[in-house]
Design a protein around this motif. Structure first.
Motif: not given
Length: 157
Positions: A71-86
């Motif tokens: 879950l921790l690694v998934l949350s870090m990847w989610m933050l990274m992809t959301n920052s790329m989206f923004i």
């Protein structure tokens, strides 16, 4: 572990700040593109969690260690992809993109660093698995709240 908590607070703050930047561009964004992108960003982690749970249940033991790690690694990847989206949506709109780049870079480095289980074990020992679980759940919730806010504000024209 203290560093991980401070880093999680910083990443959560940057995530909210970056979502507010995108929300501030209401009316200047392509509604169709934004709609498709947010749906993809909201559905993909759910699919990943389903696959992850199947793999963990069928092929692994040590659930109390592996679930918070995943879950921790998934949350870090989610933050990274959301920052790329923004970043993709605000880069041409004369917005300050430094915080978006910092969020993407730091979450990318954290995801890469924490992916091997032995590095994760060095940072969090068995008595403190509740800390990465809490960090990851809070990060995932903040990410989804940001995506829901973006959809609600930017797509309600």
């Amino acid at each position: 572990m203290f560093v991980a908590i401070i880093l999680a607070i910083m990443l959560s703050f940057l995530s909210i700040l970056n979502a507010n930047k995108l929300i501030g561009l209401k009316g200047q964004l392509s509604i169709r593109s934004l709609s498709i992108q947010t749906v993809i960003l909201m559905v993909t982690p759910i699919v990943a969690l389903i696959i992850l749970s199947i793999v963990l249940i069928n092929f692994h033991s040590l659930y109390q260690e592996r679930i918070p790690h995943a879950l921790l690694v998934l949350s870090m990847w989610m933050l990274m992809t959301n920052s790329m989206f923004i970043y993709r949506n605000i880069k041409d709109k004369n917005r300050n993109v430094i915080t978006t780049i910092v969020l993407g870079f730091v979450s990318f480095l954290a995801a890469i660093y924490l992916t091997p289980l032995d590095r994760y074990d060095k940072l969090f020992n068995s008595h403190y698995y509740v800390v990465p679980l809490a960090i990851s759940l809070i990060s995932i919730v903040i990410t989804y709240i940001n995506l829901i806010r973006i959809r609600k504000v930017c797509l309600s024209m």
